[in-house]
Structure formats: C-alpha cells, structure tokens
Design a protein around this motif. Structure first.
Motif, mmCIF file in Angstrom:
data_model
loop_
_atom_site.group_PDB
_atom_site.id
_atom_site.type_symbol
_atom_site.label_atom_id
_atom_site.label_comp_id
_atom_site.label_asym_id
_atom_site.label_seq_id
_atom_site.Cartn_x
_atom_site.Cartn_y
_atom_site.Cartn_z
ATOM 1 N N THR A 141 -17.498 -3.241 8.136
ATOM 2 C CA THR A 141 -18.502 -2.979 7.106
ATOM 3 C C THR A 141 -18.608 -1.467 6.902
ATOM 4 O O THR A 141 -17.724 -0.721 7.299
ATOM 5 C CB THR A 141 -19.859 -3.587 7.494
ATOM 6 O OG1 THR A 141 -20.272 -3.051 8.764
ATOM 7 C CG2 THR A 141 -19.765 -5.100 7.621
ATOM 8 N N GLY A 142 -19.682 -1.005 6.281
ATOM 9 C CA GLY A 142 -19.741 0.412 5.958
ATOM 10 C C GLY A 142 -21.132 1.002 6.038
ATOM 11 O O GLY A 142 -22.105 0.347 6.430
ATOM 12 N N MET A 143 -21.213 2.281 5.629
ATOM 13 C CA MET A 143 -22.448 3.051 5.622
ATOM 14 C C MET A 143 -22.990 3.129 4.201
ATOM 15 O O MET A 143 -22.282 2.869 3.233
ATOM 16 C CB MET A 143 -22.187 4.459 6.161
ATOM 17 C CG MET A 143 -21.657 4.474 7.580
ATOM 18 S SD MET A 143 -21.121 6.120 8.108
ATOM 19 C CE MET A 143 -22.633 7.080 7.880
ATOM 20 N N LEU A 144 -24.256 3.527 4.105
ATOM 21 C CA LEU A 144 -24.839 3.722 2.781
ATOM 22 C C LEU A 144 -24.251 4.969 2.135
ATOM 23 O O LEU A 144 -23.882 4.972 0.964
ATOM 24 C CB LEU A 144 -26.356 3.849 2.886
ATOM 25 C CG LEU A 144 -27.081 3.866 1.545
ATOM 26 C CD1 LEU A 144 -27.019 2.499 0.894
ATOM 27 C CD2 LEU A 144 -28.524 4.293 1.726
ATOM 28 N N ASP A 145 -24.178 6.051 2.893
ATOM 29 C CA ASP A 145 -23.503 7.273 2.471
ATOM 30 C C ASP A 145 -23.044 7.987 3.730
ATOM 31 O O ASP A 145 -23.237 7.475 4.834
ATOM 32 C CB ASP A 145 -24.408 8.162 1.603
ATOM 33 C CG ASP A 145 -25.715 8.547 2.295
ATOM 34 O OD1 ASP A 145 -25.665 9.009 3.450
ATOM 35 O OD2 ASP A 145 -26.780 8.382 1.684
ATOM 36 N N LEU A 163 -17.012 4.099 3.894
ATOM 37 C CA LEU A 163 -17.793 4.566 2.754
ATOM 38 C C LEU A 163 -17.303 3.898 1.478
ATOM 39 O O LEU A 163 -16.134 3.479 1.402
ATOM 40 C CB LEU A 163 -17.691 6.084 2.624
ATOM 41 C CG LEU A 163 -18.370 6.887 3.747
ATOM 42 C CD1 LEU A 163 -18.064 8.378 3.596
ATOM 43 C CD2 LEU A 163 -19.867 6.658 3.736
ATOM 44 N N PRO A 164 -18.168 3.798 0.461
ATOM 45 C CA PRO A 164 -17.765 3.112 -0.767
ATOM 46 C C PRO A 164 -16.534 3.706 -1.427
ATOM 47 O O PRO A 164 -15.803 2.991 -2.123
ATOM 48 C CB PRO A 164 -19.008 3.268 -1.672
ATOM 49 C CG PRO A 164 -20.145 3.419 -0.723
ATOM 50 C CD PRO A 164 -19.597 4.193 0.436
ATOM 51 N N ASP A 165 -16.273 5.007 -1.225
ATOM 52 C CA ASP A 165 -15.131 5.636 -1.875
ATOM 53 C C ASP A 165 -13.912 5.746 -0.959
ATOM 54 O O ASP A 165 -13.011 6.552 -1.215
ATOM 55 C CB ASP A 165 -15.510 7.019 -2.410
ATOM 56 C CG ASP A 165 -15.847 8.014 -1.303
ATOM 57 O OD1 ASP A 165 -15.984 7.591 -0.133
ATOM 58 O OD2 ASP A 165 -15.963 9.224 -1.605
ATOM 59 N N ASP A 166 -13.843 4.928 0.089
ATOM 60 C CA ASP A 166 -12.714 5.008 1.013
ATOM 61 C C ASP A 166 -11.436 4.391 0.453
ATOM 62 O O ASP A 166 -10.385 4.473 1.087
ATOM 63 C CB ASP A 166 -13.069 4.326 2.346
ATOM 64 C CG ASP A 166 -13.828 5.238 3.288
ATOM 65 O OD1 ASP A 166 -13.799 6.463 3.085
ATOM 66 O OD2 ASP A 166 -14.463 4.724 4.230
ATOM 67 N N ARG A 167 -11.510 3.753 -0.686
ATOM 68 C CA ARG A 167 -10.337 3.220 -1.387
ATOM 69 C C ARG A 167 -9.576 2.189 -0.546
ATOM 70 O O ARG A 167 -8.340 2.132 -0.570
ATOM 71 C CB ARG A 167 -9.401 4.349 -1.820
ATOM 72 C CG ARG A 167 -10.060 5.384 -2.717
ATOM 73 C CD ARG A 167 -9.102 6.504 -3.096
ATOM 74 N NE ARG A 167 -8.000 6.018 -3.912
ATOM 75 C CZ ARG A 167 -8.028 5.898 -5.237
ATOM 76 N NH1 ARG A 167 -9.126 6.258 -5.901
ATOM 77 N NH2 ARG A 167 -6.994 5.457 -5.908
ATOM 78 N N ALA A 168 -10.315 1.390 0.200
ATOM 79 C CA ALA A 168 -9.683 0.288 0.920
ATOM 80 C C ALA A 168 -8.997 -0.636 -0.082
ATOM 81 O O ALA A 168 -9.534 -0.899 -1.164
ATOM 82 C CB ALA A 168 -10.729 -0.477 1.723
ATOM 83 N N HIS A 169 -7.794 -1.089 0.236
ATOM 84 C CA HIS A 169 -6.957 -1.953 -0.598
ATOM 85 C C HIS A 169 -6.310 -1.188 -1.752
ATOM 86 O O HIS A 169 -5.549 -1.789 -2.516
ATOM 87 C CB HIS A 169 -7.730 -3.152 -1.173
ATOM 88 C CG HIS A 169 -8.201 -4.118 -0.140
ATOM 89 N ND1 HIS A 169 -8.486 -5.440 -0.418
ATOM 90 C CD2 HIS A 169 -8.437 -3.979 1.192
ATOM 91 C CE1 HIS A 169 -8.885 -6.053 0.686
ATOM 92 N NE2 HIS A 169 -8.867 -5.178 1.680
ATOM 93 N N SER A 170 -6.596 0.080 -1.927
ATOM 94 C CA SER A 170 -6.071 0.859 -3.043
ATOM 95 C C SER A 170 -5.171 1.976 -2.535
ATOM 96 O O SER A 170 -5.177 2.300 -1.345
ATOM 97 C CB SER A 170 -7.221 1.475 -3.856
ATOM 98 O OG SER A 170 -8.042 0.479 -4.405
ATOM 99 N N PRO A 171 -4.390 2.583 -3.433
ATOM 100 C CA PRO A 171 -3.644 3.779 -3.036
ATOM 101 C C PRO A 171 -4.579 4.883 -2.554
ATOM 102 O O PRO A 171 -5.732 4.981 -2.992
ATOM 103 C CB PRO A 171 -2.915 4.181 -4.326
ATOM 104 C CG PRO A 171 -2.772 2.908 -5.087
ATOM 105 C CD PRO A 171 -4.033 2.144 -4.805
#
Length: 462
Positions: free
Chosen positions: A189-193, A429-437
């Motif tokens: 899972t992740g953090m809020l920020d 974090l939301p911008d960690d680009r998991a599954h993306s380049p």
C-alpha cells in the motif's frame, strides 16, 4: 516494547548496504506474466531465500503449479511471543513500452526525481521489491543489534501477484496450519504524501457481472420492424438507468444490507486531508460530483458501495451507418463492496433486478466475473493503535487512517482461509508510477520505511 536506539542506528549506518541488496533483487527480471522469465522468477525466489537464511530465518522455495512461493520462519524471544505473518510479492510487471524508460528498467539507479528528492528508479522499486525489503531490512537490524526478533515471524513472498495469483489460494489451503498466525502484515500500500504515513483500514470488495439481453432471433431491418419488435439496446439502457435514483443511491433491493456508516471522527479526519470533489475531479477534467448526494469524495471512494457500468455493446458500431435492430445487447457491470456486504447475495439480487425488467418475449443471460468481500479493520483495533503510534514516532506528520477503493485479494484470503485480519502499511506514493515506465520509489520511503517497520515490530511485541 519500543524499538532500541541501536536498531535504528544499525539501519541508518547500513543504508548503503541495504540499497546494494535491493538493487541485486531488482536486477532480476522476475516478470511473472511472461513465460520467457520463468527462470528469473525462480532466481528471485532463491535470492530471497538465501538472504532470509543469512539473518537467521528458516527459509525455502516452495514449488507451485506456477511460480514458486518463498516461506520463511523465525522464532520469537519466547514461546508465548505474538506471531505475525508478513506478505509481499517478488514478481513485477512487464516493462513495455521499453522506449519510454529513461534508463534500463532492470538497472536500478539513484536519481533526482521531479520533486527534487532522491528516488530509486527501476522496475519493482515500489511494487513490490522496495516495499518488501523495508521489512526484511528491519528484521536484519533487529537481529544485528539485539541478537533476536521481538516477535515470532512467518514470511510469505509470492511470485504471481502481478499475474492474478493463480497458485495462491491452493497454496494457502494446502499450508494453512503452517501459515496461520495471530495477524497478517501487508506492505503493498502507500502513504498520503511523502511526509504523511497511512494505515489502510478498509478495502472495497468486488463483484463482476456481464449481462446479455436477447430479443429477436436475428438482427432486424429497422424500417421493417422498428416500432413493433423489441430492441434489446433499449431494454438494456432502461435496466442500467434504473440502477441509480436521482440522488445517486443504488436501487437494487437489499443492496445496502451490511453497509455501516463510517464513524464521524473518521469522516472528520478525512475532511482535514483537503481532498475535495473540486480538486479531485479537476485532475481528470471533470467538475460535477456524481454518486450519492451529501457525501464527501473520500467517503464515496473509500467507504461507500458502488455500481459502475464498464462497457456496453450491441448493434452496428462500425464506420458509416447501418439501420439495424440488434438481436442482442450486452453490458459489463462491476460492484465495489464495503463492510459486510455479501458478494453472492448481491449478485443474486442484481440478477433478480435485471430479470424483472426483461419483457416476456425476451430473455437475459449472465456471466460471472469474480467476487470477493470487502475488508474492514475495526477502527478501535489495538493493533491499529500500536501501528499508528509507531508511525507517529518516525514521520514528520501523524499517520492517517485511509481506505482503498480498490481490492487486494490476498487480504480477503487471509481473512476467509486463515482467519487473520491484516495491518496494511506501505510507503509508496501516488506518483511512483507502479506498472508504468520509469517506476520509482522515494529514497526516504525506503530508508524511513525500514525504520518504521522496526518500530512497528517493537510495538507489536508489546
């Protein structure tokens, strides 16, 4: 039990070595969905077994019909010490399209991210190799600094999470007695920020249904039959329109059975996070909230059940124009469940709802597309309080209790098959680009994630 200062100092002084180990694991292209990487998935499992063995775990590679599992055990300081199961996954997503990567996805690097902060770049950095290694490094530091772990631990690392976990349920069923613990710990899972940790207290469940409305025995000329013959697209449209009332509530009888209201203090804490419908929708080019009236966007996406139409087909959809009345029309409908909603009871109620709206000379068929219940950790759970206190001691901002609109099936499996609730703490974090380049993981997430798990282990041992 609080964490000894020596454990935290061991983590800090060993950061470079821990990065070297993470990079070794990330260099292994353990892509579970592509048979070309089968050997690499096994190599990643073997690497983890070797690493866990080096810090005192009894670890082994366990074969399945697909990619292997890693199972490891470590005794606690006493026979009556609490026992926890930690879960993560070592497999990763494919890297396509390769040309969009700024560097080789399996050559991890430390870079400066767009935020100006240092990040770990490479496939698996955030999902889930960086996450699972924060826990392993916390265990390593406890052993190095104190000679023991504060509680008994079982570790389960899966190799098929990114390809649907086909081997997981059979493995849990076959090894239930060995894997059973007091509680499960999940790191995916992740953090809020980047300064605010989070504990996930709820995961929405899922039901998928495909419905096909059948009318005439063939496609019809709309000039010859229009106005007299039933049009399945019209019928389907009315069915789908009837799913919600003017206030956004779902109209299926019994749909809200088992749905509890979120405690007011939790709703108030969510309101303080500053995520309004305006800001949330502006990011996707929208402005007007949908869904149940009078509820915040976070309540709607974290704690309320939904019905969404995910696709509609029927008739002629090619280029040009064809005046046809289709013989059938279909739709794919998904339900997100919360609290104590029963997936199978809801499926049955939906099918009754649809059948009641089908004319006598037409018919409807259904195809099931999976179902799983929601997961809700009690807000007054002592384990939750311990986790919050441990995180509050590490991060600049106090941890928040969040929920997730999506599902993590393993959490439901732990509950239904092993009788264990789960504590979900992650540092993505939301911008960690998991599954993306250009997937990345903040260096602070990796470093403070290790320290956080060290603190949590100490708190859970109390």
């Amino acid at each position: 039990m609080s964490v000894p200062a020596s454990v935290l100092s061991t983590l800090d002084s060993g950061l470079d070595a821990s990065l070297d180990r993470l990079f070794e694991l990330m260099r292994i292209p353990s892509i579970s969905t592509d048979p070309a990487y089968t050997a690499d998935c096994r190599r990643a499992a073997e690497w983890l077994v070797k690493d866990l063995t080096s810090i005192g775990f009894t670890a082994s590679v366990r074969d399945t019909t697909g990619h292997p599992m890693v199972v490891a055990h470590h005794a606690g300081p006493s026979a009556d010490a609490p026992h926890y199961l930690f879960y993560g996954h070592y497999d990763v997503q494919p890297v396509d399209p390769l040309e969009l990567w700024e560097n080789d996805p399996f050559t991890p690097k430390i870079k400066t991210g767009t935020s100006g902060r240092k990040v770990i770049s490479g496939r698996g950095a955030a999902d889930d190799k960086g996450q699972l290694m924060t826990f392993v490094e916390a265990c390593r530091a406890w052993k190095a600094a104190t000679g023991a772990l504060p509680c008994a631990l079982t570790i389960l690392f899966e190799g098929e999470e990114e390809s649907g976990s086909p081997s997981l349920k059979p493995f849990l069923a076959a090894n239930a007695a060995e894997l059973k613990a007091d509680f499960a710990l999940v790191c995916d899972t992740g953090m809020l920020d980047h300064e605010t940790p989070a504990i996930c207290t709820g995961l929405r469940g899922l039901v998928g249904e495909e419905i096909v409305v059948h009318a005439a025995n063939r496609d019809l000329h709309s000039g010859l039959y229009g106005g007299a013959a039933a049009n399945p697209i019209h019928i389907l449209s009315r069915v789908l329109a009837d799913l919600h009332d003017a206030d956004g509530r779902v109209t299926i009888p019994g749909f809200y059975d088992g749905v509890d209201e979120t405690p007011r203090d939790v709703l108030a804490s969510w309101d303080k996070l500053g995520r309004t419908a305006d800001t949330f929708l502006a990011e996707i080019g929208l402005a007007i909230p949908a869904g149940e009236k009078g509820r915040s966007v976070l309540e709607l996406t974290w704690a309320r059940p939904t019905v969404e139409v995910n696709g509609i087909s029927g008739g002629y959809a090619g280029k040009g124009f064809k005046t046809v009345i289709a013989a059938q029309a279909s739709a794919k409908v998904s339900f997100r469940l919360v609290h104590r909603q029963n997936p199978e009871a809801l499926r049955a109620a939906f099918r009754d709802f649809v059948r009641a709206r089908i004319p006598a000379d037409c018919s409807v068929s259904f195809q099931e597309h999976g179902g799983s219940p929601a997961i809700q950790l009690p807000y007054d759970s002592p384990l939750l309080a311990k986790g919050k206190a441990a995180l509050a001691a590490e991060w600049p901002k106090a941890p928040v209790m969040v929920a997730m609109g999506g599902s993590i099936p393993i959490v439901g499996d732990f509950q239904s098959m092993l009788g264990m609730d789960s504590l979900l703490v992650g540092f993505g974090l939301p911008d960690d680009r998991a599954h993306s380049p250009n997937e990345k993981y903040e260096l602070s997430s990796f470093q403070k994630g290790q320290r956080s798990w060290a603190r949590i282990l100490g708190a859970l041992a109390a």
